[in-house]
Write a protein that holds these residues in place. Structure first.
Motif, short mmCIF file in Angstrom:
data_model
loop_
_atom_site.label_atom_id
_atom_site.label_comp_id
_atom_site.label_asym_id
_atom_site.label_seq_id
_atom_site.Cartn_x
_atom_site.Cartn_y
_atom_site.Cartn_z
N ALA A 1 -25.52 103.11 -42.57
CA ALA A 1 -26.17 102.06 -41.78
C ALA A 1 -25.18 101.21 -41.01
O ALA A 1 -25.45 100.77 -39.89
N ASP A 2 -23.99 100.95 -41.59
CA ASP A 2 -23.02 100.08 -40.94
C ASP A 2 -21.82 100.86 -40.44
O ASP A 2 -20.73 100.32 -40.23
N ASP B 1 -30.70 102.79 -34.67
CA ASP B 1 -31.08 102.17 -35.93
C ASP B 1 -32.56 102.41 -36.19
O ASP B 1 -33.37 102.51 -35.27
N ASP C 1 -39.83 104.03 -43.97
CA ASP C 1 -39.25 103.64 -45.24
C ASP C 1 -38.36 104.76 -45.78
O ASP C 1 -37.29 104.51 -46.35
N ASP D 1 -35.13 104.70 -43.82
CA ASP D 1 -34.30 103.61 -44.32
C ASP D 1 -33.59 104.00 -45.61
O ASP D 1 -32.41 103.72 -45.80
N SER D 2 -34.32 104.64 -46.50
CA SER D 2 -33.72 105.02 -47.78
C SER D 2 -32.64 106.08 -47.60
O SER D 2 -31.63 106.08 -48.31
N ARG E 1 -30.65 106.34 -44.93
CA ARG E 1 -29.45 105.66 -44.44
C ARG E 1 -28.74 104.91 -45.56
O ARG E 1 -27.52 104.89 -45.64
N GLU E 2 -29.53 104.26 -46.43
CA GLU E 2 -28.92 103.54 -47.55
C GLU E 2 -28.24 104.49 -48.51
O GLU E 2 -27.13 104.25 -48.98
N GLU E 3 -28.91 105.62 -48.81
CA GLU E 3 -28.36 106.59 -49.76
C GLU E 3 -27.06 107.19 -49.27
O GLU E 3 -26.12 107.38 -50.04
N TYR E 4 -26.99 107.48 -47.97
CA TYR E 4 -25.80 108.13 -47.44
C TYR E 4 -24.79 107.15 -46.87
O TYR E 4 -23.74 107.56 -46.36
N GLY E 5 -25.09 105.84 -46.94
CA GLY E 5 -24.11 104.83 -46.57
C GLY E 5 -23.71 104.84 -45.12
O GLY E 5 -22.56 104.56 -44.78
N GLN F 1 -30.08 110.94 -39.42
CA GLN F 1 -30.07 109.76 -40.27
C GLN F 1 -29.18 110.00 -41.49
O GLN F 1 -28.51 109.09 -41.97
#
Length: 250
Positions: free
Chosen positions: A108-109, A75, A96, A99-100, A102-106, A27
């Motif tokens: 997700a997309d 995902d 959760d 999710d954090s 993936r958001e922190e390390y950029g 992740q």
């Protein structure tokens, strides 16, 4: 919740310690080799391979055909769906945390110029249905076996057609074409197989930039290769589109 807490929660969902640590590490990475995973996870490199293979069997990791082998986690939402039956109160906190990460390390997309492997019928069905559901304009679904029109696939095709996505089902089998008609898709009869014969169990094209092709092994197990947003996907989509157009003109 910290990383150790997340690993403990994933273990309570059925993962081994190594599987949980490898999944969390992936992740963070988005995609990674066994060596890269071992560098950030408390897992010996020799143990990463087995843990990643087990995660692939669970449908939580895709494997890229490359040297060295690279791995990518599904995902978080997809993983949540697969494991939710076993969730207890602490499981939501674990996801959760993922999710954090993936958001922190950029990641997700993240898009990757890669071809991914999915093994096992249930995993192939899930990926095929996901590609169909994500389409905005066009879907082509090809198979000669009604068994490859599983409920999840049928639901995805019907929902796409209802959402005004152009859905085409291609087959030599009249029974498959009858199902397509019932789902609101355009049935296209294949008058002759393309040359050379691919021997595919199913083919999916979505929006001209995502493709999935599956084959059956000698033991009947289904394996699919899929790609999205790559030169390979665009090329195969173009060829498939030309083939479908030729069949429609006959």
């Amino acid at each position: 919740m910290n990383e150790d807490d997340a690993v403990d929660a994933l273990k309570r969902l059925g993962l081994t310690t190594y599987e949980a640590r490898v999944f969390v590490a992936l992740q963070k990475l988005g995609t990674g080799s066994a060596s890269e995973v071992a560098d950030i996870a408390d897992v010996p490199r020799s143990q990463v391979y087995g843990a990643a293979d087990d995660l692939e069997e669970r449908g939580l990791v895709d494997v890229e055909q490359s040297n060295p082998t690279r791995y990518r986690p599904v995902d978080v939402d997809e993983a949540r769906e697969r494991l939710y039956r076993q969730l207890e109160s602490e499981s939501d906190a674990a996801f959760d945390y993922l999710d954090s990460v993936r958001e922190e390390y950029g990641t997700a997309d993240e898009q990757s110029e890669s071809i991914w492997t999915v093994r096992g019928e249930s995993n192939v069905v899930s990926r095929a249905a996901q590609l169909v559901s994500a389409a905005d304009e066009r879907v082509v679904y090809g198979t000669d076996d009604t068994a490859r029109l599983e409920p999840a696939v049928r639901d995805a095709l019907e929902a796409a057609a209802d959402a005004d996505v152009e859905v085409t089902v291609v087959s030599e089998n009249d029974d498959v074409l009858d199902v397509a008609d019932d789902l609101g898709a355009l049935p296209v009869s294949v008058c002759h197989q393309p040359t050379p014969e691919m021997g595919a169990a199913r083919v999916v094209m979505a929006d001209d930039d995502a493709v999935l092709v599956s084959v059956l092994g000698d033991d009947g197990a289904e394996t699919a290769f899929w790609s999205r947003g790559t030169a390979f996907a665009s090329m195969l989509s173009s060829l498939l589109g030309q083939f479908v157009a030729a069949q429609e003109d006959q």
